[in-house]
Design an enzyme around this catalytic site. Sequence first.
Site, PDB file in Angstrom:
ATOM      1  N   SER A  11       0.364  -6.630   2.574  1.00 50.10           N
ATOM      2  CA  SER A  11       0.615  -7.869   1.678  1.00 50.10           C
ATOM      3  C   SER A  11       1.611  -8.536   2.356  1.00 50.10           C
ATOM      4  O   SER A  11       2.560  -8.002   2.923  1.00 50.10           O
ATOM      5  CB  SER A  11       0.905  -7.493   0.105  1.00 50.10           C
ATOM      6  OG  SER A  11       1.488  -8.509  -0.458  1.00 50.10           O
ATOM      7  N   TYR A  40       7.130  -1.976  -4.272  1.00 48.96           N
ATOM      8  CA  TYR A  40       5.541  -2.701  -4.090  1.00 48.96           C
ATOM      9  C   TYR A  40       5.775  -2.926  -2.635  1.00 48.96           C
ATOM     10  O   TYR A  40       5.103  -2.686  -1.534  1.00 48.96           O
ATOM     11  CB  TYR A  40       5.294  -3.397  -4.678  1.00 48.96           C
ATOM     12  CG  TYR A  40       3.895  -3.955  -4.432  1.00 48.96           C
ATOM     13  CD1 TYR A  40       2.751  -3.065  -4.582  1.00 48.96           C
ATOM     14  CD2 TYR A  40       3.824  -5.205  -3.933  1.00 48.96           C
ATOM     15  CE1 TYR A  40       1.488  -3.789  -4.398  1.00 48.96           C
ATOM     16  CE2 TYR A  40       2.366  -5.610  -3.450  1.00 48.96           C
ATOM     17  CZ  TYR A  40       1.456  -4.851  -3.602  1.00 48.96           C
ATOM     18  OH  TYR A  40       0.000  -5.640  -3.276  1.00 48.96           O
TER      19      TYR A  40
END
Length: 297
Positions: free
Chosen positions: A149, A174
């Site tokens: 990401s 994350y």
Amino acid sequence: MSGTVCVVTGANSGIGKATAAELARLGARVVMVCRDEGRGREAQAELRAEARTAHPSRADTIDLRIADLSVQEEVYHLGETLRADYDRLDVLVNNAGVFLESREETVDGVEATFAVNHLAPFLLTHLVLPRLRETAGRAGEARIVTLSSEAHRGVSMDFDDLNAETGYNPLQAYAQSKLANILFTHELSRRLQDEGVVANVVHPGIVNTNIWRGSGWISRIARLFSWLYKRPEEGARNVVYLAASPDVEGVTGQYFKETEVVNPSPEAYDEKAEARLWRISREMTGLAEVDEDGAPG
């Protein structure tokens, strides 16, 4: 993709399910890896029904394996069964991932975001690598695609607290796990150089998936803007591009933003961090006791 075997983790919904559907449409035998058996069987039945309508002979080429990737024992079992049940593996798509707004710990004593988003694909890749190598030797190339990401930008690996024991920030956890995906892919591609197994990492776009299913404020805000996100099928096209397109044959060790090679963050090029993460990940998954040349067996 006719005659190939593709493994897709997190395949019961979202990008994983759409990726499995598209690979099946292209003629591959697809192995869906799902955590929940009920949702997995429901997704498998749906994809088989779609395949039966389009290509009746392909309805039975969508397989299912159940594994909770947060549990290392189950990842080991998954790897063993994949090697035992298939005489070739052409593509591994490491898609499964989580975003957790509060700290959770797995049965192995590992912070769950790091366990699922990084350690699980690290371990599964090692376990099926012998079969990927064999397939590359016969077919010319096998591919590993790991989803990352753009969230990885702006963070570095906190090697002093990978388990987030001194404080948990969900966005930091994350982002760090997504950076770990890139560091892992860089190191893996170097170690597989000239072996016919290519490894790339992809940001498939901002996609409307159930990763934002939590009840915390971050997930609630993310859901407010979900109408702006890509559909899972759109994100999956970028994954399938790396898994199947002849345009990227021989390309390895790259970070793709959708279908374009871009530079990840400067932290993603830290070779010392790559080597250190590799060593620590082997220790945390029990692979330190395994020959570096491949998986057990």
